[in-house]
Scaffold this motif. Structure first.
Motif, PDB file in Angstrom:
ATOM      1  N   LEU A  63      46.397  32.563  37.276  1.00  0.00           N
ATOM      2  CA  LEU A  63      45.798  33.164  36.092  1.00  0.00           C
ATOM      3  C   LEU A  63      44.327  33.433  36.350  1.00  0.00           C
ATOM      4  O   LEU A  63      43.558  32.524  36.638  1.00  0.00           O
ATOM      5  N   VAL A  64      43.924  34.702  36.281  1.00  0.00           N
ATOM      6  CA  VAL A  64      42.525  35.095  36.494  1.00  0.00           C
ATOM      7  C   VAL A  64      41.714  34.640  35.285  1.00  0.00           C
ATOM      8  O   VAL A  64      42.087  34.904  34.145  1.00  0.00           O
ATOM      9  N   VAL A  65      40.585  33.955  35.555  1.00  0.00           N
ATOM     10  CA  VAL A  65      39.782  33.396  34.467  1.00  0.00           C
ATOM     11  C   VAL A  65      38.329  33.824  34.495  1.00  0.00           C
ATOM     12  O   VAL A  65      37.575  33.513  33.588  1.00  0.00           O
ATOM     13  N   ALA A  66      37.891  34.515  35.525  1.00  0.00           N
ATOM     14  CA  ALA A  66      36.469  34.798  35.705  1.00  0.00           C
ATOM     15  C   ALA A  66      35.944  35.797  34.688  1.00  0.00           C
ATOM     16  O   ALA A  66      36.523  36.860  34.513  1.00  0.00           O
ATOM     17  N   PRO A  67      34.826  35.455  34.051  1.00  0.00           N
ATOM     18  CA  PRO A  67      34.138  36.464  33.264  1.00  0.00           C
ATOM     19  C   PRO A  67      33.500  37.493  34.187  1.00  0.00           C
ATOM     20  O   PRO A  67      33.467  37.302  35.401  1.00  0.00           O
ATOM     21  N   LYS A  68      32.972  38.568  33.638  1.00  0.00           N
ATOM     22  CA  LYS A  68      32.496  39.700  34.433  1.00  0.00           C
ATOM     23  C   LYS A  68      31.507  39.298  35.532  1.00  0.00           C
ATOM     24  O   LYS A  68      31.666  39.682  36.674  1.00  0.00           O
ATOM     25  N   ALA A  69      30.474  38.528  35.217  1.00  0.00           N
ATOM     26  CA  ALA A  69      29.455  38.162  36.212  1.00  0.00           C
ATOM     27  C   ALA A  69      30.077  37.355  37.345  1.00  0.00           C
ATOM     28  O   ALA A  69      29.788  37.582  38.523  1.00  0.00           O
ATOM     29  N   GLU A  70      30.949  36.413  37.010  1.00  0.00           N
ATOM     30  CA  GLU A  70      31.577  35.589  38.045  1.00  0.00           C
ATOM     31  C   GLU A  70      32.532  36.410  38.895  1.00  0.00           C
ATOM     32  O   GLU A  70      32.632  36.204  40.089  1.00  0.00           O
ATOM     33  N   ALA A  71      33.246  37.355  38.294  1.00  0.00           N
ATOM     34  CA  ALA A  71      34.164  38.196  39.053  1.00  0.00           C
ATOM     35  C   ALA A  71      33.380  39.056  40.046  1.00  0.00           C
ATOM     36  O   ALA A  71      33.782  39.222  41.199  1.00  0.00           O
ATOM     37  N   ALA A  72      32.240  39.562  39.641  1.00  0.00           N
ATOM     38  CA  ALA A  72      31.412  40.373  40.524  1.00  0.00           C
ATOM     39  C   ALA A  72      30.855  39.528  41.657  1.00  0.00           C
ATOM     40  O   ALA A  72      30.821  39.946  42.813  1.00  0.00           O
ATOM     41  N   GLU A  73      30.430  38.290  41.345  1.00  0.00           N
ATOM     42  CA  GLU A  73      29.929  37.385  42.387  1.00  0.00           C
ATOM     43  C   GLU A  73      31.033  37.034  43.371  1.00  0.00           C
ATOM     44  O   GLU A  73      30.808  36.989  44.574  1.00  0.00           O
ATOM     45  N   ALA A  74      32.234  36.778  42.874  1.00  0.00           N
ATOM     46  CA  ALA A  74      33.359  36.445  43.736  1.00  0.00           C
ATOM     47  C   ALA A  74      33.678  37.614  44.662  1.00  0.00           C
ATOM     48  O   ALA A  74      33.964  37.437  45.842  1.00  0.00           O
ATOM     49  N   GLU A  75      33.615  38.828  44.129  1.00  0.00           N
ATOM     50  CA  GLU A  75      33.903  40.033  44.925  1.00  0.00           C
ATOM     51  C   GLU A  75      32.858  40.208  46.030  1.00  0.00           C
ATOM     52  O   GLU A  75      33.181  40.616  47.141  1.00  0.00           O
ATOM     53  N   ALA A  76      31.605  39.879  45.740  1.00  0.00           N
ATOM     54  CA  ALA A  76      30.528  40.051  46.721  1.00  0.00           C
ATOM     55  C   ALA A  76      30.583  39.008  47.827  1.00  0.00           C
ATOM     56  O   ALA A  76      30.117  39.245  48.930  1.00  0.00           O
ATOM     57  N   ALA A  77      31.177  37.856  47.533  1.00  0.00           N
ATOM     58  CA  ALA A  77      31.224  36.758  48.520  1.00  0.00           C
ATOM     59  C   ALA A  77      32.171  37.035  49.655  1.00  0.00           C
ATOM     60  O   ALA A  77      33.017  37.832  49.641  1.00  0.00           O
TER      61      ALA A  77
END
Length: 95
Positions: free
Chosen positions: A81-95
């Motif tokens: 289940l995806v739980v990340a809010p927008k800022a966290e999802a963007a940070e996860a994508e950049a990592a």
């Protein structure tokens, strides 16, 4: 399974969107990825992934068949289940 959130890279094999038709969550949008390749171990594992509400809104445009995406998620009742809010999802994508 685990109840803590972790970053995971997924490769969707299918992307299906919908809206809950009845009950207390009626009208809530969701996305389901059945048989997505989950890259959190040496070998990809096939999993079903779902995202609802804000988490769905924040990742929906990045979900394309065959395109890797990194999200923050938890395992719940055998589903990732995806739980990340927008800022966290963007940070996860950049990592």
């Amino acid at each position: 399974m685990s109840n803590f959130a972790f970053k995971v890279t997924l490769t969707p094999n299918s992307v299906k969107t919908g809206t809950i038709a009845s009950g207390p969550d009626a009208g809530r949008k969701f996305v389901t990825l059945k048989g997505a390749d989950c890259h959190f171990a040496k070998n990809p594992r096939k999993v079903t992934v779902q995202a609802f509400g804000d988490a769905r809104d924040n990742i929906a445009s990045r979900l394309k068949k065959g395109r890797k995406v990194t999200v923050k998620a938890v395992f719940k009742e055998g589903i990732l289940l995806v739980v990340a809010p927008k800022a966290e999802a963007a940070e996860a994508e950049a990592a």
